[in-house]
Design a protein around this motif. Structure first.
Motif, PDB file in Angstrom:
ATOM      1  N   ASP A  82       0.853  -1.186   0.000  1.00  0.00           N
ATOM      2  CA  ASP A  82       0.000   0.000   0.000  1.00  0.00           C
ATOM      3  C   ASP A  82       0.887   1.234   0.000  1.00  0.00           C
ATOM      4  O   ASP A  82       1.628   1.469   0.972  1.00  0.00           O
ATOM      5  N   ASN A  83       0.804   2.006  -1.069  1.00  0.00           N
ATOM      6  CA  ASN A  83       1.608   3.217  -1.204  1.00  0.00           C
ATOM      7  C   ASN A  83       0.733   4.425  -0.902  1.00  0.00           C
ATOM      8  O   ASN A  83      -0.151   4.790  -1.685  1.00  0.00           O
ATOM      9  N   LEU A  84       0.957   5.044   0.257  1.00  0.00           N
ATOM     10  CA  LEU A  84       0.197   6.224   0.648  1.00  0.00           C
ATOM     11  C   LEU A  84       0.795   7.462  -0.010  1.00  0.00           C
ATOM     12  O   LEU A  84       1.931   7.454  -0.492  1.00  0.00           O
ATOM     13  N   TYR A  85       0.023   8.552  -0.008  1.00  0.00           N
ATOM     14  CA  TYR A  85       0.449   9.786  -0.663  1.00  0.00           C
ATOM     15  C   TYR A  85       0.358  10.958   0.311  1.00  0.00           C
ATOM     16  O   TYR A  85      -0.608  11.081   1.068  1.00  0.00           O
ATOM     17  N   ALA A  86       1.386  11.794   0.265  1.00  0.00           N
ATOM     18  CA  ALA A  86       1.377  13.020   1.056  1.00  0.00           C
ATOM     19  C   ALA A  86       0.815  14.192   0.264  1.00  0.00           C
ATOM     20  O   ALA A  86       0.803  15.315   0.760  1.00  0.00           O
TER      21      ALA A  86
END
Length: 462
Positions: A285-289
């Motif tokens: 899971d690649n979260l985003y800022a």
């Protein structure tokens, strides 16, 4: 409060873990991390993890140097002098590799402790700038080959300057460009060798007098110090032709190490190379800022609709244009090249601005800043082009080496990073630095993963 969950902290960023645990309403579980005097890492999980969902949080910033005099929580570890737990308190310097081995040992300890699932929460993914390089059908990517003066028709020229080579033959290029060495047509050489084998007697290339035969002498002049075995062995041919014979595939290696240690899922933020997700057989899971950075632009930059979003290099253009499109702002790009004046000299980076920034506020967008060379040079270029203010928004602020000194001496007015990497020491040394808290996003992502909810719904925004 979330039940049946265990939050474990590595030694890299305990304050970040405390913030996540506070948001979830659960205390961090007890663990003991220590280093022996020889540098080996010791781990002990003191709370039961049997049948529970375990989340191990470990970031990968750079620990303090012994001469810095700065101590961060977790830098003082108990060092054992024997097999027991006794020892003395000394200051330890941690590197990315120390943190990674520590993470693998913690994952393995939880796996041995019969944890139901283990999720590695990595706010800054290690080795994210070293993905696997693409291989061609004959091996690794090419490098430049320099022919000294007096060697063939291509003397003083460079065959290949970049990491690729066209498959179409060109003038003065051997037909088999993938297998030919400098100035030698392998097809011609192999044909002459085959004909020589048919005509000459069964000898080792010498005549009756013990001298080399004309065929062997002619072949030696053609191939120099190489033998026909060099051309029959592809690995040796790669070396002769300038091929990178042995390539370290750090991307798939890191993925394999985490998977073999026992990680069932990886949770990270703003991967430098999205290709990393394909190296895992487990979910990533690649979260985003990006939502956090967009809110900062809307709330903290006056008259932001007149600002210009700038990407410091071509690699981050897609990331920067996503923010520019969502906010309806203008976009500019800084084109950077590394071409040496001469092949024997070190490549020097040159920058060129594509777009208009005169009398406007410029917002530099990137995912990671390490030594801060690129971002500070980009800020200086924007100021020379007439920008009234330059603000840099970045996700991961590693800031190693002389980065802080460069930022303080640069044309940057502000640098905004998230707390995926500890920033207490950096904030004390850099008055231009601001830190945004991204722990709430990770806490919500952990809650959603734990309850089987959608993580992508976190980023359904306009």
């Amino acid at each position: 409060m979330v039940r049946n969950i265990v939050i474990l902290s590595g030694s890299s960023h305990p304050a970040f873990v405390d913030s996540i645990a506070s948001t979830l309403g659960v205390p961090p579980s007890s663990r003991m991390l220590a280093k022996f005097s020889c540098g080996e890492t010791r781990c002990e999980i003191r709370d039961s993890v049997r049948g529970k969902d375990v989340y191990i949080v470990q970031s990968f910033g750079v620990g303090p140097s012994p001469s810095s005099g700065c101590r961060r929580r977790g830098d003082l570890q108990r060092v054992g002098t024997d097999g027991g737990g006794g020892g003395s308190e000394v200051e330890q310097t941690h590197t990315v590799n120390d943190y990674f081995i520590e993470l693998c040992i913690m994952i393995s300890a939880c796996k041995t402790g019969s944890a139901k699932t283990i999720t590695a929460v990595l706010p800054l993914f290690p080795y994210s700038r070293q993905p696997d390089l693409p291989f061609s059908h004959v091996g690794a990517p090419r490098v430049g080959v320099w022919h000294p003066q007096g060697h063939g028709a291509r003397s003083g020229k460079v065959d290949y300057m970049f990491e690729s080579v066209p498959v179409t033959p060109g003038p003065n290029v051997p037909r088999t460009a993938e297998l030919g060495s400098a100035g030698v047509d392998v097809g011609d050489v192999m044909g002459r060798v085959a004909s020589a084998k048919e005509t000459q007697p069964a000898s080792k290339g010498t005549g009756e007098s013990g001298r080399a035969s004309p065929v062997a002498e002619h072949r030696r002049q053609l191939t120099g110090n190489y033998t026909t075995h060099d051309y029959e062995n592809p690995s040796l041919v790669m070396t002769l032709q300038g091929q990178k014979q042995f390539m370290a595939q750090a991307g798939s290696l890191v993925a394999d190490l985490l998977t073999c240690a026992g990680a069932d899922r990886v949770l990270t933020c703003d991967l430098h190379e999205s290709a990393y997700q394909g190296f895992f057989d487990t979910p990533v899971d690649n979260l985003y800022a990006r939502p956090l950075l967009q809110r900062y632009i809307q709330r903290k930059i006056p008259n932001y609709r007149e600002a210009v979003i700038v990407s410091p290099d071509a690699g981050g253009a897609k990331r920067a244009t996503a923010i520019a499109d969502n906010l309806g702002l203008a976009f500019a790009l800084i084109h950077k090249e590394r071409r040496p004046p001469k092949i024997s000299e070190t490549p020097k980076a040159t920058m060129m601005l594509v777009g208009n920034v005169a009398s406007r506020v410029c917002i530099l967008i990137d995912d990671l800043v390490d030594t801060a060379k690129t971002i500070t040079r980009a800020a200086n270029l924007l100021k020379r082009e007439g920008a009234v203010q330059v603000v840099a928004l970045l996700t991961h602020g590693v800031l190693s080496g002389e980065a802080i000194a460069r930022i303080n001496a640069s044309a940057l007015d502000r640098m905004v990073v998230t707390n995926t990497v500890p920033q207490e020491k950096h904030r004390a040394l850099c008055p231009k630095l601001e830190v945004l808290d991204v722990s709430g996003t990770f806490a919500e992502a952990i809650r959603r993963v734990h309850h089987g909810e959608s993580v992508s719904m976190l980023f359904q925004y306009d």
